[in-house]
Design a protein around this motif. Structure first.
Motif, PDB file in Angstrom:
ATOM      1  N   ARG A 277     -37.881 -31.064  30.605  1.00  0.00           N
ATOM      2  CA  ARG A 277     -38.925 -30.256  31.326  1.00  0.00           C
ATOM      3  C   ARG A 277     -38.015 -29.796  32.493  1.00  0.00           C
ATOM      4  N   ASP A 278     -36.750 -29.735  32.423  1.00  0.00           N
ATOM      5  CA  ASP A 278     -36.014 -28.968  33.499  1.00  0.00           C
ATOM      6  C   ASP A 278     -35.253 -28.210  32.779  1.00  0.00           C
ATOM      7  N   SER A 279     -35.938 -26.872  32.796  1.00  0.00           N
ATOM      8  CA  SER A 279     -35.222 -25.732  31.816  1.00  0.00           C
ATOM      9  C   SER A 279     -33.769 -25.368  32.324  1.00  0.00           C
ATOM     10  N   ALA A 280     -33.499 -25.244  33.759  1.00  0.00           N
ATOM     11  CA  ALA A 280     -32.267 -24.711  34.205  1.00  0.00           C
ATOM     12  C   ALA A 280     -31.199 -25.713  33.550  1.00  0.00           C
ATOM     13  N   LEU A 281     -31.325 -27.254  33.711  1.00  0.00           N
ATOM     14  CA  LEU A 281     -30.478 -28.138  33.492  1.00  0.00           C
ATOM     15  C   LEU A 281     -30.246 -27.999  31.977  1.00  0.00           C
ATOM     16  N   LEU A 282     -31.510 -27.876  31.061  1.00  0.00           N
ATOM     17  CA  LEU A 282     -31.358 -27.993  29.644  1.00  0.00           C
ATOM     18  C   LEU A 282     -30.550 -26.753  29.139  1.00  0.00           C
ATOM     19  N   TRP A 283     -30.668 -25.665  29.651  1.00  0.00           N
ATOM     20  CA  TRP A 283     -29.875 -24.455  29.177  1.00  0.00           C
ATOM     21  C   TRP A 283     -28.620 -24.431  29.884  1.00  0.00           C
ATOM     22  N   SER A 284     -28.430 -25.166  30.762  1.00  0.00           N
ATOM     23  CA  SER A 284     -26.940 -25.511  31.354  1.00  0.00           C
ATOM     24  C   SER A 284     -26.186 -26.270  30.376  1.00  0.00           C
ATOM     25  N   LEU A 285     -26.907 -27.382  30.071  1.00  0.00           N
ATOM     26  CA  LEU A 285     -26.298 -28.232  29.049  1.00  0.00           C
ATOM     27  C   LEU A 285     -25.902 -27.860  27.714  1.00  0.00           C
ATOM     28  N   CYS A 286     -26.991 -26.654  27.104  1.00  0.00           N
ATOM     29  CA  CYS A 286     -26.767 -26.116  25.911  1.00  0.00           C
ATOM     30  C   CYS A 286     -25.471 -25.385  26.157  1.00  0.00           C
ATOM     31  N   ASP A 287     -25.134 -24.493  27.106  1.00  0.00           N
ATOM     32  CA  ASP A 287     -24.086 -23.709  27.402  1.00  0.00           C
ATOM     33  C   ASP A 287     -22.834 -24.605  27.275  1.00  0.00           C
ATOM     34  N   ASP A 288     -23.092 -25.725  28.054  1.00  0.00           N
ATOM     35  CA  ASP A 288     -21.793 -26.591  28.294  1.00  0.00           C
ATOM     36  C   ASP A 288     -21.451 -27.153  26.846  1.00  0.00           C
ATOM     37  N   TRP A 289     -22.519 -27.518  25.848  1.00  0.00           N
ATOM     38  CA  TRP A 289     -22.033 -28.053  24.662  1.00  0.00           C
ATOM     39  C   TRP A 289     -21.431 -27.143  23.836  1.00  0.00           C
ATOM     40  N   GLN A 290     -21.974 -25.869  23.915  1.00  0.00           N
ATOM     41  CA  GLN A 290     -21.069 -24.921  22.977  1.00  0.00           C
ATOM     42  C   GLN A 290     -19.632 -24.804  23.482  1.00  0.00           C
ATOM     43  N   ALA A 291     -19.637 -24.658  24.998  1.00  0.00           N
ATOM     44  CA  ALA A 291     -18.124 -24.580  25.239  1.00  0.00           C
ATOM     45  C   ALA A 291     -17.386 -25.770  25.085  1.00  0.00           C
ATOM     46  N   PHE A 292     -17.938 -27.037  25.118  1.00  0.00           N
ATOM     47  CA  PHE A 292     -17.116 -28.072  24.804  1.00  0.00           C
ATOM     48  C   PHE A 292     -16.888 -28.467  23.205  1.00  0.00           C
ATOM     49  N   ARG A 293     -17.642 -27.850  22.461  1.00  0.00           N
ATOM     50  CA  ARG A 293     -17.556 -28.026  21.126  1.00  0.00           C
ATOM     51  C   ARG A 293     -16.384 -27.036  20.550  1.00  0.00           C
ATOM     52  N   GLY A 297     -13.432 -29.052  19.120  1.00  0.00           N
ATOM     53  CA  GLY A 297     -13.657 -29.318  17.337  1.00  0.00           C
ATOM     54  C   GLY A 297     -14.567 -30.234  17.270  1.00  0.00           C
ATOM     55  N   VAL A 298     -14.421 -30.973  15.956  1.00  0.00           N
ATOM     56  CA  VAL A 298     -15.241 -31.993  15.686  1.00  0.00           C
ATOM     57  C   VAL A 298     -15.353 -33.066  16.808  1.00  0.00           C
ATOM     58  N   LEU A 299     -16.374 -33.632  17.321  1.00  0.00           N
ATOM     59  CA  LEU A 299     -16.413 -34.695  18.305  1.00  0.00           C
ATOM     60  C   LEU A 299     -15.873 -36.089  17.401  1.00  0.00           C
ATOM     61  N   ARG A 300     -14.917 -36.414  17.965  1.00  0.00           N
ATOM     62  CA  ARG A 300     -14.576 -37.840  17.442  1.00  0.00           C
ATOM     63  C   ARG A 300     -14.775 -38.839  18.660  1.00  0.00           C
ATOM     64  N   ARG A 301     -14.405 -40.031  18.596  1.00  0.00           N
ATOM     65  CA  ARG A 301     -14.950 -41.400  19.622  1.00  0.00           C
ATOM     66  C   ARG A 301     -14.688 -40.765  20.995  1.00  0.00           C
ATOM     67  N   GLU A 302     -13.296 -40.169  21.301  1.00  0.00           N
ATOM     68  CA  GLU A 302     -12.933 -39.950  22.765  1.00  0.00           C
ATOM     69  C   GLU A 302     -13.550 -38.659  22.834  1.00  0.00           C
ATOM     70  N   PRO A 303     -13.654 -37.668  22.305  1.00  0.00           N
ATOM     71  CA  PRO A 303     -14.339 -36.474  22.993  1.00  0.00           C
ATOM     72  C   PRO A 303     -16.018 -36.802  23.152  1.00  0.00           C
ATOM     73  N   ARG A 304     -16.350 -37.751  22.291  1.00  0.00           N
ATOM     74  CA  ARG A 304     -17.797 -38.201  22.629  1.00  0.00           C
ATOM     75  C   ARG A 304     -17.916 -38.720  24.030  1.00  0.00           C
ATOM     76  N   ARG A 305     -16.870 -39.635  24.264  1.00  0.00           N
ATOM     77  CA  ARG A 305     -17.093 -40.195  25.768  1.00  0.00           C
ATOM     78  C   ARG A 305     -16.679 -39.133  26.763  1.00  0.00           C
ATOM     79  N   GLN A 306     -16.021 -38.085  26.292  1.00  0.00           N
ATOM     80  CA  GLN A 306     -15.859 -37.061  27.595  1.00  0.00           C
ATOM     81  C   GLN A 306     -17.192 -36.299  27.686  1.00  0.00           C
ATOM     82  N   TRP A 307     -17.590 -36.245  26.499  1.00  0.00           N
ATOM     83  CA  TRP A 307     -18.985 -35.176  26.815  1.00  0.00           C
ATOM     84  C   TRP A 307     -20.131 -36.276  27.292  1.00  0.00           C
ATOM     85  N   ALA A 308     -20.101 -37.347  27.204  1.00  0.00           N
ATOM     86  CA  ALA A 308     -21.111 -38.405  27.828  1.00  0.00           C
ATOM     87  C   ALA A 308     -20.618 -38.209  29.441  1.00  0.00           C
ATOM     88  N   GLU A 309     -19.492 -38.326  29.806  1.00  0.00           N
ATOM     89  CA  GLU A 309     -19.193 -38.328  31.240  1.00  0.00           C
ATOM     90  C   GLU A 309     -19.452 -36.949  31.822  1.00  0.00           C
TER      91      GLU A 309
END
Length: 324
Positions: A277-293, A297-309
């Motif tokens: 319900r927080d549109s600004a945060l949700l869209w920011s996380l979408c942008d962040d996800w695309q940049a992070f991916r 590349g393919v999320l392995r264990r350590e990148p998953r931890r980095q994304w969580a942080e």
């Protein structure tokens, strides 16, 4: 009647609609299904009756009709000597399951009091045995607005790695295929189609996974939305009860720990609802996800931890975003 706990529970966001309810399933060991059913009837009132092989219902309790059963398909095979022997041998790893009807937030302190009564009677949770892969499942009714249902699905995909980090899953449940993370490709597809309808989300979801063994299982919801299509698209899913609800399977059951309550899994799910319900945060996380991916590349264990942080940093306040 049970003594109510002092925990209060924030309601599920409902906008201008009626209060959204939530069914809850609690898996545990340490008590037989008949002992647990008798304790529920003694604690919450109601009439106890058998509802099948190693299954019971408590009708007219303070929380409505409660169900208790040994959670294995073997019990449906009937009372035959070899089956009974197998069930008795499996009892250390096969949980007893308590299943509630849809509850309001006013009901949840009463359920927490029952949870405490079960603990005092010897109920055991995820961390009390090496092979206890027991969980607490929340079944929150979906919002009236389909857009908010879709955004809640998107928010979960973006928060899942953080949810694993914030409340680590017991190793038994992590190594067994009970709460496998969504494939990163599914989150990619959700982020790329943030305005998808529920009909489109049905196709996106089932294109990327055909199993129910995820922290958020959407199969009951999609079967509710279109049962005929579901039976064609997901023929291998097995028996799936259709319901207009999310099926949040991620949290451990820690029923035997005196300082734990149902508020722990409740707060975990409320983080998803709040971000949705927080549109600004949700869209920011979408942008962040695309940049992070793109960067990892393919999320392995350590990148998953980095994304969580990274998500924890976005949420602020040590990774907590308080529900409105």
């Amino acid at each position: 009647m049970t003594q109510q706990r002092t925990h209060s529970y924030p309601p599920l966001p409902a906008g201008d609609g009626p209060e959204r309810r939530c069914g809850i399933e609690i898996e545990f060991s340490g008590l037989t299904e008949d002992d647990a059913a008798r304790l529920i009837a003694e604690t919450l009132g109601g009439d106890l009756r058998e509802a099948g092989h190693r299954a019971f219902e408590i009708e007219g309790s303070a929380l409505g009709t409660m169900k208790v059963e040994l959670d294995t398909a073997l019990r449906k095979a009937g009372a035959r000597p070899l089956i009974e022997m197998g069930l008795d041998l499996a009892r250390r790893v096969v949980p007893v399951e308590l299943i509630t009807p849809p509850l309001t937030t006013a009901d949840l302190p009463v359920l927490d009091g029952l949870r405490d009564a079960l603990r005092r009677a010897g109920a055991q949770g995820s961390r009390d045995g090496l092979f206890f892969g027991f969980g607490v499942h929340l079944n929150p009714e979906t919002p009236e607005d389909p857009l908010m249902t879709a955004r809640t699905i998107l928010a979960y995909g973006l928060l899942e790695d953080w949810l694993h980090m914030a409340n680590p899953v017991d190793p038994t449940r992590r190594f067994l295929p009970f709460v496998s993370p969504w494939p990163p490709s599914l989150v990619d597809a959700l982020v790329s189609a943030p305005d998808a309808s529920l009909d489109e989300l049905f196709g996106i979801y089932t294109d990327h996974t055909q199993t129910r063994n995820h922290g958020l299982d959407l199969m009951p919801l999609f079967r509710h939305l279109d049962p005929e299509r579901f039976d064609v698209v997901v023929p291998s899913a097995g028996p799936v009860s259709a319901r207009p609800a999310f099926h949040y399977r991620l949290p451990d059951c820690r029923i035997d720990e005196s300082d734990w309550s149902l508020r722990v899994p409740w707060d975990s799910w409320m983080q998803v609802e709040t971000v949705a319900r927080d549109s600004a945060l949700l869209w920011s996380l979408c942008d962040d996800w695309q940049a992070f991916r793109y960067a990892t590349g393919v999320l392995r264990r350590e990148p998953r931890r980095q994304w969580a942080e990274h998500v924890a940093m976005r949420l602020g306040d040590d990774g907590q975003k308080t529900a409105a």
